[in-house]
Design an enzyme around this catalytic site. Structure first.
Site, PDB file in Angstrom:
ATOM      1  N   ASP A  37       4.165   4.164   2.574  1.00  0.00           N
ATOM      2  CA  ASP A  37       5.289   3.089   1.731  1.00  0.00           C
ATOM      3  C   ASP A  37       6.091   2.870   2.856  1.00  0.00           C
ATOM      4  OD1 ASP A  37       7.434   2.222   0.295  1.00  0.00           O
ATOM      5  OD2 ASP A  37       6.615   3.136  -0.722  1.00  0.00           O
ATOM      6  N   ASN A  99      -1.955   0.430  -3.820  1.00  0.00           N
ATOM      7  CA  ASN A  99      -1.038   0.606  -4.429  1.00  0.00           C
ATOM      8  C   ASN A  99       0.403  -0.519  -4.831  1.00  0.00           C
ATOM      9  OD1 ASN A  99       0.741   1.728  -7.602  1.00  0.00           O
ATOM     10  ND2 ASN A  99       2.127   2.484  -6.090  1.00  0.00           N
ATOM     11  N   TYR A 171       2.625 -13.162  -7.502  1.00  0.00           N
ATOM     12  CA  TYR A 171       2.608 -12.390  -8.962  1.00  0.00           C
ATOM     13  C   TYR A 171       0.648 -12.459  -9.668  1.00  0.00           C
ATOM     14  CZ  TYR A 171       2.765  -7.532 -10.897  1.00  0.00           C
ATOM     15  OH  TYR A 171       2.697  -6.598 -10.885  1.00  0.00           O
ATOM     16  N   LYS A 175      -2.743 -10.147  -8.659  1.00  0.00           N
ATOM     17  CA  LYS A 175      -3.257  -9.888  -9.679  1.00  0.00           C
ATOM     18  C   LYS A 175      -4.496 -10.388 -10.065  1.00  0.00           C
ATOM     19  CE  LYS A 175      -0.238  -6.184  -8.886  1.00  0.00           C
ATOM     20  NZ  LYS A 175      -0.572  -5.295  -7.868  1.00  0.00           N
ATOM     21  N   THR A 205       9.398   1.028 -13.360  1.00  0.00           N
ATOM     22  CA  THR A 205       9.442   0.949 -11.891  1.00  0.00           C
ATOM     23  C   THR A 205      10.191   0.255 -11.719  1.00  0.00           C
ATOM     24  OG1 THR A 205       7.838  -1.045 -11.549  1.00  0.00           O
ATOM     25  CG2 THR A 205       6.424   1.356 -12.090  1.00  0.00           C
TER      26      THR A 205
END
Length: 289
Positions: A37, A99, A171, A175, A205
């Site tokens: 991360d 991820n 985005y 994706k 999230t």
């Protein structure tokens, strides 16, 4: 005995949210985990080593094995170093979970080049960079005569598959590209003993809480003792299953939210018109209008 005993996993974007839940569950199931991360903000700016290290500390305190990594997945060099870190630290790499992600939402007419490039870079290029270096490692092992049993789980989104969302052209495009990349990679890497699948998760999230029109839904409080349909922990069991050595599935994309898992299919014919000769504009207008 855990379902991932003896397997080594990289989980990107694992300092918070869904990625954190993946890393924690993988460790509980016996995997050794590289917790990657960068530690940036929602829009990808800034760095912070804290989130990745906190997850590692939690895993180690529970008796598991993990190491932190703060490289940027969209850097070809950092991605290569991340794969090498897994191999050098734990002796192998069996699982890659892509991820990591950011948001820079904007309507198309007002979107800047920077907003476009940043999101495509972290999501689509980030998946491609990690996939490239992991695939090169597995190809080398396979060519050397070793039997490889590896798994990649990519992260697509409803925004890029079955539920396009206004304000997320960058985005959604990234994706959708990840879903297509998954299918191509599954076809290419099968010969080396590598399975490639993807998920399109819906969960609470920091990114979904910041998504216009969706934050209020995800922020709703769940009474204690009731099933939290938007908990990010609901996503990870499917990912752990797909990562297991006994799983045979490849080339699949699954939507997952709460207690529901749905297999998704891509573009397909819904209506076909044909002509015995070349089309004219007038004929097409008549047939398609």
């Amino acid at each position: 005995m855990g379902t991932l005993d003896g397997r080594v996993a990289i989980v990107t974007g694992a300092g918070r949210g869904i990625g954190r839940e993946h890393a924690l569950l993988f460790a509980r199931e016996g995997a050794k985990v590289v917790v990657n991360d960068l530690g940036g903000a929602n829009d990808g700016t800034g760095t912070d080593a804290g989130p990745a290290q906190q997850v590692v500390d939690e895993i180690v305190a529970a008796g598991g094995h993990a190491v932190a990594d703060t490289g940027s997945v969209q850097s070809w060099e950092d991605a290569e170093a991340l794969v090498r870190r897994a191999v050098d630290t734990f002796g192998n790499l069996d699982i890659l979970v892509n991820n990591a992600g950011i948001l820079r939402d904007a309507f198309i007419a007002g979107m800047t080049e920077t907003q476009w490039d940043a999101v495509i870079g972290v999501h689509l290029k980030g998946h491609a960079a990690m996939l490239h270096h992991a695939a090169a490692y597995w190809k080398g092992r396979s060519k050397a005569g070793e039997k490889v049993n590896a798994a990649v789980i990519n992260t697509a989104s409803a925004s890029g598959t079955f539920m396009p969302n206004a304000g997320q052209a960058n985005y959604g495009a990234a994706k959708a590209g990840i879903a297509a990349l998954t299918l191509v990679a599954a076809d290419e890497l099968d010969r080396y003993g590598v399975r490639v699948n993807a998920i399109a998760p819906i969960a609470r999230t920091r990114l979904t809480l910041a998504t216009p029109g969706m934050g209020a839904l995800f922020a709703q409080e769940v009474p204690e003792g009731e099933f939290d349909a938007f908990s990010p922990a609901n996503i990870s069991p499917l990912v752990a299953f797909l990562a297991g050595a006994d799983c045979t599935l490849t080339g699949k994309v699954y939507a997952v939210q709460g207690g529901a898992v749905s297999e998704l299919a891509g573009w397909h014919d819904v209506n076909t018109i044909e002509s015995d000769g070349p089309w004219t504009v007038a004929d097409l207008a008549k047939q398609l209008s």
